[in-house]
Scaffold this active site. Sequence first.
Site, PDB file in Angstrom:
ATOM      1  N   TYR A 324     -37.091 -17.282 -27.851  1.00  0.00           N
ATOM      2  CA  TYR A 324     -38.199 -16.479 -27.318  1.00  0.00           C
ATOM      3  C   TYR A 324     -37.672 -15.177 -26.711  1.00  0.00           C
ATOM      4  O   TYR A 324     -38.238 -14.104 -26.896  1.00  0.00           O
ATOM      5  CB  TYR A 324     -38.954 -17.257 -26.232  1.00  0.00           C
ATOM      6  CG  TYR A 324     -39.812 -18.402 -26.727  1.00  0.00           C
ATOM      7  CD1 TYR A 324     -40.904 -18.172 -27.573  1.00  0.00           C
ATOM      8  CD2 TYR A 324     -39.565 -19.718 -26.322  1.00  0.00           C
ATOM      9  CE1 TYR A 324     -41.709 -19.218 -28.004  1.00  0.00           C
ATOM     10  CE2 TYR A 324     -40.369 -20.769 -26.746  1.00  0.00           C
ATOM     11  CZ  TYR A 324     -41.438 -20.516 -27.592  1.00  0.00           C
ATOM     12  OH  TYR A 324     -42.234 -21.546 -28.011  1.00  0.00           O
ATOM     13  N   PHE A 327     -36.920 -12.341 -29.219  1.00  0.00           N
ATOM     14  CA  PHE A 327     -38.114 -11.710 -29.780  1.00  0.00           C
ATOM     15  C   PHE A 327     -38.865 -10.873 -28.736  1.00  0.00           C
ATOM     16  O   PHE A 327     -39.482  -9.865 -29.071  1.00  0.00           O
ATOM     17  CB  PHE A 327     -39.049 -12.760 -30.379  1.00  0.00           C
ATOM     18  CG  PHE A 327     -38.443 -13.467 -31.565  1.00  0.00           C
ATOM     19  CD1 PHE A 327     -37.742 -12.756 -32.529  1.00  0.00           C
ATOM     20  CD2 PHE A 327     -38.558 -14.844 -31.716  1.00  0.00           C
ATOM     21  CE1 PHE A 327     -37.172 -13.391 -33.622  1.00  0.00           C
ATOM     22  CE2 PHE A 327     -37.988 -15.492 -32.806  1.00  0.00           C
ATOM     23  CZ  PHE A 327     -37.291 -14.765 -33.765  1.00  0.00           C
ATOM     24  N   LYS A 333     -42.962  -4.113 -31.269  1.00  0.00           N
ATOM     25  CA  LYS A 333     -43.976  -5.099 -31.648  1.00  0.00           C
ATOM     26  C   LYS A 333     -45.083  -5.210 -30.604  1.00  0.00           C
ATOM     27  O   LYS A 333     -46.272  -5.127 -30.933  1.00  0.00           O
ATOM     28  CB  LYS A 333     -43.308  -6.460 -31.869  1.00  0.00           C
ATOM     29  CG  LYS A 333     -44.305  -7.544 -32.251  1.00  0.00           C
ATOM     30  CD  LYS A 333     -43.628  -8.790 -32.785  1.00  0.00           C
ATOM     31  CE  LYS A 333     -42.924  -9.585 -31.721  1.00  0.00           C
ATOM     32  NZ  LYS A 333     -42.469 -10.897 -32.205  1.00  0.00           N
ATOM     33  N   TYR A 334     -44.704  -5.387 -29.343  1.00  0.00           N
ATOM     34  CA  TYR A 334     -45.722  -5.644 -28.321  1.00  0.00           C
ATOM     35  C   TYR A 334     -46.506  -4.388 -27.953  1.00  0.00           C
ATOM     36  O   TYR A 334     -47.668  -4.467 -27.566  1.00  0.00           O
ATOM     37  CB  TYR A 334     -45.096  -6.325 -27.104  1.00  0.00           C
ATOM     38  CG  TYR A 334     -44.563  -7.686 -27.480  1.00  0.00           C
ATOM     39  CD1 TYR A 334     -45.440  -8.712 -27.837  1.00  0.00           C
ATOM     40  CD2 TYR A 334     -43.197  -7.934 -27.566  1.00  0.00           C
ATOM     41  CE1 TYR A 334     -44.971  -9.952 -28.239  1.00  0.00           C
ATOM     42  CE2 TYR A 334     -42.721  -9.173 -27.968  1.00  0.00           C
ATOM     43  CZ  TYR A 334     -43.605 -10.173 -28.304  1.00  0.00           C
ATOM     44  OH  TYR A 334     -43.144 -11.394 -28.720  1.00  0.00           O
ATOM     45  N   GLU A 392     -50.607 -22.904 -26.184  1.00  0.00           N
ATOM     46  CA  GLU A 392     -49.215 -23.093 -26.623  1.00  0.00           C
ATOM     47  C   GLU A 392     -48.916 -24.576 -26.786  1.00  0.00           C
ATOM     48  O   GLU A 392     -49.203 -25.378 -25.899  1.00  0.00           O
ATOM     49  CB  GLU A 392     -48.251 -22.453 -25.612  1.00  0.00           C
ATOM     50  CG  GLU A 392     -46.783 -22.665 -25.903  1.00  0.00           C
ATOM     51  CD  GLU A 392     -46.375 -22.251 -27.315  1.00  0.00           C
ATOM     52  OE1 GLU A 392     -45.794 -23.110 -28.024  1.00  0.00           O
ATOM     53  OE2 GLU A 392     -46.649 -21.094 -27.711  1.00  0.00           O
ATOM     54  N   ASP A 419     -51.877 -27.974 -29.424  1.00  0.00           N
ATOM     55  CA  ASP A 419     -51.794 -27.373 -30.753  1.00  0.00           C
ATOM     56  C   ASP A 419     -53.140 -26.704 -31.029  1.00  0.00           C
ATOM     57  O   ASP A 419     -54.193 -27.332 -30.876  1.00  0.00           O
ATOM     58  CB  ASP A 419     -51.520 -28.468 -31.794  1.00  0.00           C
ATOM     59  CG  ASP A 419     -51.254 -27.900 -33.181  1.00  0.00           C
ATOM     60  OD1 ASP A 419     -52.003 -26.994 -33.612  1.00  0.00           O
ATOM     61  OD2 ASP A 419     -50.312 -28.378 -33.845  1.00  0.00           O
ATOM     62  N   MET A 420     -53.103 -25.434 -31.423  1.00  0.00           N
ATOM     63  CA  MET A 420     -54.355 -24.682 -31.610  1.00  0.00           C
ATOM     64  C   MET A 420     -55.292 -25.347 -32.624  1.00  0.00           C
ATOM     65  O   MET A 420     -56.509 -25.198 -32.558  1.00  0.00           O
ATOM     66  CB  MET A 420     -54.038 -23.242 -32.036  1.00  0.00           C
ATOM     67  CG  MET A 420     -53.452 -23.115 -33.433  1.00  0.00           C
ATOM     68  SD  MET A 420     -53.020 -21.419 -33.851  1.00  0.00           S
ATOM     69  CE  MET A 420     -51.434 -21.233 -33.050  1.00  0.00           C
ATOM     70  N   GLU A 435     -49.013 -14.263 -32.934  1.00  0.00           N
ATOM     71  CA  GLU A 435     -47.797 -13.717 -33.569  1.00  0.00           C
ATOM     72  C   GLU A 435     -47.102 -14.877 -34.275  1.00  0.00           C
ATOM     73  O   GLU A 435     -46.083 -15.382 -33.815  1.00  0.00           O
ATOM     74  CB  GLU A 435     -46.892 -12.998 -32.564  1.00  0.00           C
ATOM     75  CG  GLU A 435     -46.556 -13.758 -31.300  1.00  0.00           C
ATOM     76  CD  GLU A 435     -45.441 -13.079 -30.513  1.00  0.00           C
ATOM     77  OE1 GLU A 435     -44.638 -12.346 -31.115  1.00  0.00           O
ATOM     78  OE2 GLU A 435     -45.367 -13.300 -29.301  1.00  0.00           O
ATOM     79  N   GLU A 444     -44.165 -18.962 -41.833  1.00  0.00           N
ATOM     80  CA  GLU A 444     -44.213 -19.800 -40.623  1.00  0.00           C
ATOM     81  C   GLU A 444     -45.606 -20.417 -40.462  1.00  0.00           C
ATOM     82  O   GLU A 444     -45.991 -20.857 -39.385  1.00  0.00           O
ATOM     83  CB  GLU A 444     -43.781 -18.991 -39.395  1.00  0.00           C
ATOM     84  CG  GLU A 444     -42.290 -18.647 -39.443  1.00  0.00           C
ATOM     85  CD  GLU A 444     -41.782 -17.876 -38.234  1.00  0.00           C
ATOM     86  OE1 GLU A 444     -42.498 -17.816 -37.215  1.00  0.00           O
ATOM     87  OE2 GLU A 444     -40.663 -17.330 -38.311  1.00  0.00           O
TER      88      GLU A 444
END
EC number: 2.1.1.320
Length: 637
Positions: A324, A327, A333-334, A392, A419-420, A435, A444
């Site tokens: 983490y 990244f 990116k952000y 998350e 888990d979404m 992301e 992924e």
Amino acid sequence: MAAMAVGGAGGSRVSSGRDLNCVPEIADTLGAVAKQGFDFLCMPVFHPRFKREFIQEPAKNRPGPQTRSDLLLSGRDWNTLIVGKLSPWIRPDSKVEKIRRNSEAAMLQELNFGAYLGLPAFLLPLNQEDNTNLARVLTNHIHTGHHSSMFWMRVPLVAPEDLRDDIIENAPTTHTEEYSGEEKTWMWWHNFRTLCDYSKRIAVALEIGADLPSNHVIDRWLGEPIKAAILPTSIFLTNKKGFPVLSKMHQRLIFRLLKLEVQFIITGTNHHSEKEFCSYLQYLEYLSQNRPPPNAYELFAKGYEDYLQSPLQPLMDNLESQTYEVFEKDPIKYSQYQQAIYKCLLDRVPEEEKDTNVQVLMVLGAGRGPLVNASLRAAKQADRRIKLYAVEKNPNAVVTLENWQFEEWGSQVTVVSSDMREWVAPEKADIIVSELLGSFADNELSPECLDGAQHFLKDDGVSIPGEYTSFLAPISSSKLYNEVRACREKDRDPEAQFEMPYVVRLHNFHQLSAPQPCFTFSHPNRDPMIDNNRYCTLEFPVEVNTVLHGFAGYFETVLYQDITLSIRPETHSPGMFSWFPILFPIKQPITVREGQTICVRFWRCSNSKKVWYEWAVTAPVCSAIHNPTGRSYTIGL
């Protein structure tokens, strides 16, 4: 004796050697060469004019030592400072049998003596089309000894006869080689390394002449395992102050070779007699110090060049804290995500509703919270109200999120440990932010995750990202082919390593054609029957004789409207380093002729438990289908 040895390229200074054809006093010469600033010496192991006889009497039994004693230098000096050279009279591919057989014996004698001395490298010439017997003798030597020498094949960038000006234009020439002009020497090398089965111990020492070939020929050479570049003193020009310099075209080539960390070998006599010989080396040092500085991406990727990594599987595995952390350091990116959320909030909430309209925003796969922070910054920037859910599945990362909430975010953010795809949301979202993209966009399993979560998105809701596309490009790279080949595992199919993708910072490679779009996914997906399996056929025109080793994969994504992220080379987001490209190898290298088309078929397949890719080349020749049924590689759902 020298500051740096053979194989020691790296750092800021240039690693360089001096090439000599005759060295009467080896210790004195080595001292003089080191004093000039060179790191190693290339020299014949035997006297270049001492033709040994191995077949006929009485010369066969000539008394006395065959060459000088190894005691003239310490073992450490032989190991690090001397590159051996084959005697010029040795011709193992001669059509005259006596010369051929004598050459074979002499070549083995010299290679064996080089191994006995522990030389780090040995220079052998490739100066004709047929080098088959040379390849056989060298391969036998590699497979019978317990030494670890490298073998540098001295290949001219342009074949010597291509530079002849005595040939009358349009008159027929006598040579009957299949390839002519700029193609010739690369074909010598390609056939030779194929005969040697891509041995990792055989590399290129590229001899650069005064005339350079076209750019596509140079590009192709830069995909080869070049360990050294040989620069004759005759190619240097003279500047106003009398110092040796190179033409602009040569300088550009040197910059590209420096990126590959090759070692430079200066050969020939001093053509600038009023200057010291070391001025050639000083000029290379000057070029090295004045090359363009590395960009942010190159600095981040330092040390990862051509290093194969297995793609992450964040759905199946819980990521570690350090993963983490890497990244989260991405500066681009952000800020792009923040800009996308900012624009989206302004579009969804008019100015007059900014105090009453609270947008429900769900971060799906919140990790350690960077997207939550980007969302909060975007809301502040837009002056709009939001209510956030941070979802998350990794229980370890949830600890970090809960700490953020306790210390910083407060009641504005609700942390959800789930888990979404299984979460029952208390309300529907205006915006979902994720992301979940890999180097090949969907690898992924972003499509499966977002499809499973879109039931809690409002009918007019927005997904950030809204769309992403994978891209493929054919590449040639001996280095990567050998890296994949070395990944063989004991208890698996011997070719399983060629049936799986790798994330890799592509470096020593040649892209054969521009990337083309492969698979596209859009969110939210309003299809009545959602199916994320795909099949595509891509055709790549190739303008140069080459060899195909696999395909590089990239992606582009539209976060929102005109806010994008990309790792496709032509549109790469400047300074973004979160993703390296992906590599899909093929089991057997495929020779491709100029003007031919490479056709690849690519499938995205799935069952209830996993997703996998299958791929096959169908032109110019057919390969096997790689990874059928996901037998070697799958991505767990």
